[in-house]
Design an enzyme around this catalytic site. Sequence first.
Site, PDB file in Angstrom:
ATOM      1  N   ASP A  22     -18.892  24.173 -57.460  1.00 16.72           N
ATOM      2  CA  ASP A  22     -19.956  23.845 -58.408  1.00 16.72           C
ATOM      3  C   ASP A  22     -19.680  22.475 -59.038  1.00 16.72           C
ATOM      4  O   ASP A  22     -19.757  22.305 -60.254  1.00 16.72           O
ATOM      5  CB  ASP A  22     -20.063  24.920 -59.488  1.00 16.72           C
ATOM      6  CG  ASP A  22     -21.400  24.868 -60.223  1.00 16.72           C
ATOM      7  OD1 ASP A  22     -22.353  24.279 -59.687  1.00 16.72           O
ATOM      8  OD2 ASP A  22     -21.483  25.421 -61.341  1.00 16.72           O
ATOM      9  N   LYS A  82     -13.145  29.980 -73.888  1.00 14.42           N
ATOM     10  CA  LYS A  82     -14.312  30.350 -73.095  1.00 14.42           C
ATOM     11  C   LYS A  82     -14.435  31.861 -73.064  1.00 14.42           C
ATOM     12  O   LYS A  82     -13.523  32.561 -72.625  1.00 14.42           O
ATOM     13  CB  LYS A  82     -14.180  29.812 -71.669  1.00 14.42           C
ATOM     14  CG  LYS A  82     -15.340  30.175 -70.745  1.00 14.42           C
ATOM     15  CD  LYS A  82     -15.147  29.566 -69.377  1.00 14.42           C
ATOM     16  CE  LYS A  82     -16.294  29.926 -68.434  1.00 14.42           C
ATOM     17  NZ  LYS A  82     -16.120  29.305 -67.097  1.00 14.42           N
TER      18      LYS A  82
END
Length: 455
Positions: A151, A45
């Site tokens: 989230d 990432k």
Amino acid sequence: MAMLSHTTEPVGSESLEKWESVGSGGFGHVYKARHRDWGFDVAIKLLHDGVGFYSSAPIHKEKALAEEASHMDKVSCEFVLRVYGLYEGIPPLGGLAMQKGIVMEFMGGGSVQALLQDLSGPPPWPLVFRLAHQVALGMNFLHSRNLMHHDLKPSNVLLNDEFNAKLADFGLSRVSTSALNSNNEMTGEAGGTYKYMPPEAFEASYEPVRAFDRYSYGILLWSIVTGKEPYPMAHSSLVALRIPEGDRPPCKEINHREAEGLEELVDLMKLCWDQNPSKRPTFKECLEVTEKVFSKHKKEIHGAVHLVLTRLESHTRYQHLNTRVPFSFSPETPESSKSHETMDHVRVTETKKAPTPESVSVSTKTMSDTDKAKFIDDNRAVLIQDVSEVMAIVDELGDMVHSETYSAIEAKQTSQEKMRALFLETFRPGGVTVKAAFYTVLKRHHPRLVERLGG
């Protein structure tokens, strides 16, 4: 940059090969690569320059990555995505400058969001219950380490090749102070995705607490159970207006009788999205429900996983053979041309082909009418999910289906809805005789399905 507890050196480009781009978003980009020494695939990432999630002002991505990796390392477990280290190098796919990122576990099954999209609906019930339980396990562990996810949504629940779930994307994670003071759960700046945010989070002065995650879990459960996105047509401003007024995703189409334990899971879902944050159950309390309902279907999980893999393989094969035809379209079945039909209709074209001895092995064992009826009852949820040629079967049942019931079934839009109506209006009052007749017809139309279910 702060290093992880078990990592002594960063992972460089020289250690990685076979790079593939697998996703991107506002945070940056995710790649898949094979680690030369470890021999398995990892995910890397990389954040965009200047991206940071930990304060009201952007911060340097190196600090953001270090903090996210630290959070992931702190809560590493079976149900949370594992972090292997920190990347430093020049990515071969469009990379021109030195970049830093996180090297993580690669999940070959994609995300829950992708799964629901590929299936055009919910997965089989055993998998629904396992996903609900595994997400609760991951969230309970996260909260036990005094962290919030902040989230939680389908795209942030990743799946391995067997569709086991792990929590991912800790870009919004916060250290929760609630464990230090149960009356003061203040954690930091609000965030998250608005469709999964609790009503109190739409207030300008809101500061997140762990009840935020509990609400998000309730909406996530609804998405998994229904296979749908919440409020698909609503603008964010309307959601922000109506959620504090008590609006929630609709539950009227959820039939509690479709699966044992579904009613309990729906009750938990509604508790989690309660308007009052203090009434939302902790994840430890959620586990008492999810473990119980999953235990009722645990023996069926391997069959459910196989079924989903077969569907996804059919999906891929169908798109490869005829990329011009929409996925849900089957020219041999008029009803399947409707845009809302599910993947079940993709198999209509395949099942209408004459089966060969090599492809279908039809059982020769004899069954009494009582055994046939029991087979139908025991496999009710799977049959509702997977039987596609409903009207053809109803036609063969003839007078066993009342004319008014026939019209009601025909009016239903999807195969699942037709099958539910058939169970409720014909099988329930008709008893053993009708179910046995249905078994016989079903075996002609869906021999592989019957064989797979042990019939």
